[in-house]
Motif scaffolding. Structure first.
Motif, PDB file in Angstrom:
ATOM      1  N   MET A 150      33.356  43.054  42.011  1.00  0.00           N
ATOM      2  CA  MET A 150      32.522  42.769  40.848  1.00  0.00           C
ATOM      3  C   MET A 150      31.457  43.863  40.674  1.00  0.00           C
ATOM      4  O   MET A 150      30.763  44.194  41.627  1.00  0.00           O
ATOM      5  N   THR A 151      31.334  44.407  39.457  1.00  0.00           N
ATOM      6  CA  THR A 151      30.333  45.456  39.237  1.00  0.00           C
ATOM      7  C   THR A 151      28.932  44.811  39.220  1.00  0.00           C
ATOM      8  O   THR A 151      28.800  43.593  39.040  1.00  0.00           O
ATOM      9  N   GLU A 152      27.914  45.686  39.389  1.00  0.00           N
ATOM     10  CA  GLU A 152      26.536  45.179  39.367  1.00  0.00           C
ATOM     11  C   GLU A 152      26.224  44.470  38.059  1.00  0.00           C
ATOM     12  O   GLU A 152      25.610  43.410  38.044  1.00  0.00           O
ATOM     13  N   LYS A 196      28.222  42.974  36.014  1.00  0.00           N
ATOM     14  CA  LYS A 196      28.883  41.667  35.932  1.00  0.00           C
ATOM     15  C   LYS A 196      28.154  40.648  36.810  1.00  0.00           C
ATOM     16  O   LYS A 196      28.018  39.481  36.444  1.00  0.00           O
ATOM     17  N   ALA A 197      27.722  41.126  38.001  1.00  0.00           N
ATOM     18  CA  ALA A 197      27.018  40.221  38.922  1.00  0.00           C
ATOM     19  C   ALA A 197      25.712  39.741  38.290  1.00  0.00           C
ATOM     20  O   ALA A 197      25.385  38.547  38.339  1.00  0.00           O
ATOM     21  N   LEU A 245      26.387  37.223  35.639  1.00  0.00           N
ATOM     22  CA  LEU A 245      26.769  35.933  36.215  1.00  0.00           C
ATOM     23  C   LEU A 245      25.546  35.194  36.768  1.00  0.00           C
ATOM     24  O   LEU A 245      25.346  34.011  36.501  1.00  0.00           O
ATOM     25  N   GLY A 295      32.406  34.970  32.877  1.00  0.00           N
ATOM     26  CA  GLY A 295      33.596  34.846  33.729  1.00  0.00           C
ATOM     27  C   GLY A 295      33.557  33.635  34.643  1.00  0.00           C
ATOM     28  O   GLY A 295      34.387  33.506  35.541  1.00  0.00           O
ATOM     29  N   ASP A 322      38.181  31.917  41.383  1.00  0.00           N
ATOM     30  CA  ASP A 322      38.181  33.252  42.004  1.00  0.00           C
ATOM     31  C   ASP A 322      36.781  33.847  42.068  1.00  0.00           C
ATOM     32  O   ASP A 322      36.387  34.427  43.078  1.00  0.00           O
ATOM     33  N   ILE A 323      36.052  33.702  40.962  1.00  0.00           N
ATOM     34  CA  ILE A 323      34.730  34.315  40.896  1.00  0.00           C
ATOM     35  C   ILE A 323      33.754  33.669  41.893  1.00  0.00           C
ATOM     36  O   ILE A 323      32.867  34.316  42.422  1.00  0.00           O
ATOM     37  N   SER A 340      34.024  34.746  46.002  1.00  0.00           N
ATOM     38  CA  SER A 340      33.332  35.887  46.627  1.00  0.00           C
ATOM     39  C   SER A 340      31.910  35.455  46.997  1.00  0.00           C
ATOM     40  O   SER A 340      31.250  34.761  46.224  1.00  0.00           O
ATOM     41  N   ILE A 393      29.007  40.659  47.163  1.00  0.00           N
ATOM     42  CA  ILE A 393      28.501  41.327  45.947  1.00  0.00           C
ATOM     43  C   ILE A 393      27.433  42.356  46.306  1.00  0.00           C
ATOM     44  O   ILE A 393      27.431  43.471  45.803  1.00  0.00           O
ATOM     45  N   GLU A 395      28.889  45.537  47.991  1.00  0.00           N
ATOM     46  CA  GLU A 395      29.698  46.418  47.154  1.00  0.00           C
ATOM     47  C   GLU A 395      28.902  47.655  46.737  1.00  0.00           C
ATOM     48  O   GLU A 395      27.793  47.536  46.220  1.00  0.00           O
TER      49      GLU A 395
END
Lengths: 184, 133
Positions: free
Chosen positions: A1-3, A5-6, A9, A57, A75-76, A79, A84, A87
């Motif tokens: 997951m990109t920053e 996107k995180a 979320l 998401g 799925d989301i 993790s 996160i 990453e």
């Protein structure tokens, strides 16, 4: 997951009503009206939150007869937060991400449902907007001025200014009144 | 009709206070988006309150005690057609593009405008009946 996107979320999850929705969806898939009944919120408020959860998401939807059924995106949530944080993104990727984010924001601010609201006065933003319009042109194809005007008019009424700007900025070339997209 | 103006402004102020309380409650309850929707509603009440105050200033100095003509307030009633025009356009675009977040916001704004118009007409008719009785 990109920053990005995180962050999206986490922002999305920091809302009590949305957490309540997710708690309900953990147990079973549901549709808007049922969620509204269970949580004591109006269906439009539930739809509002579900749209944000879907964009982040966190949930997915599927159509079943007359209803949109919502499910948690397991799925989301599998993790861990540690995954996160751990990453890593190389600096070049981060720079690219920042630029992409800036471009996305400019497009979001200046376009509404595919129409250009106004022509940016700042050159950097104007270039982003012009390049976005350029996506409507096919590479390698020749266009008459009328065809160019018609394509641009789908985005904004002032097609003359935009057409001239696209030529000045080297996005389109003009030779003997024939226009071509400059391929990068 | 000064009574109508007072009653109507009191109603708007009550609604502003009511939604301000909800805004605070939602905020304290970590329901930021719902709190923002309440803030949007408050803004619409404020807009119409300001317009109403401005419009009734034009009627100052006139004796309105026994006037029962709704046209006196034609200017204000017209606001309910002109102000929401862009909201309606925006709502229809949002529906067309499945933009639910925007749709909910525009519906909120239009609901408040509609409520204020209905309330004004209701109060006007009520007071008219009282004067006739």
């Amino acid at each position: 997951m990109t920053e990005d996107k995180a962050i999206k979320l986490f922002k999305c999850l920091s809302d009590k009503s949305r957490l309540q929705i997710l708690k309900s969806l953990v147990n079973e898939d549901m549709y808007v009206e049922l969620l509204a009944q269970r949580l004591g919120l109006t269906p439009s408020t539930i739809s509002f939150h579900l749209k944000k959860l879907e964009d982040a998401g966190a949930v997915t939807s599927r159509k079943e007869q007359y209803y949109n059924i919502y499910s948690i995106n397991e799925d989301i949530f599998k993790s861990t937060i540690l995954d996160i944080i751990k990453e890593e993104s190389p600096e070049a990727d981060l720079q690219k991400q920042r630029e992409e984010e800036y471009r996305r924001r400019v497009i979001e601010n200046f376009f509404e449902y595919g129409k250009l609201k106004n022509i940016p006065s700042q050159r950097k933003k104007r270039l982003i907007v012009l390049n976005e319009i350029a996506k409507a042109f096919e590479p390698g194809r020749e266009y008459t001025e009328r065809e160019v005007n018609l394509i641009i008019a789908d985005f904004h009424d002032d097609f003359c200014t935009i057409r001239r700007e696209m030529v000045c900025e080297g996005i389109l070339t003009r030779e003997n009144s024939i226009y071509r997209l400059v391929e990068n | 009709m000064r009574e109508l103006e007072e009653r109507y402004l009191a109603y708007i102020n009550e609604k502003i206070a009511e939604h301000d309380n909800l805004h605070k409650q939602y905020k304290a309850d970590d329901r930021k988006d719902e709190a923002n929707l309440e803030k949007i509603k408050i803004n619409i009440y404020e807009i119409f309150k300001t317009l109403f105050i401005n419009d009734i200033k034009q009627l100052q100095g006139k004796n309105l005690e026994n006037i029962k003509d709704i046209n006196m307030y034609g200017g204000y009633l017209l606001r309910f057609d002109t102000i929401p025009v862009n909201w309606k356009k925006s709502l229809s675009m949002a529906k067309e593009h499945g933009d639910i977040v925007k749709q909910v916001i525009e519906e909120c704004k239009l609901a408040v405008a509609n409520e204020l118009k209905e309330k004004f007409l209701e109060m006007f008719n009520e007071l008219g009946r009282e004067i006739n009785d």
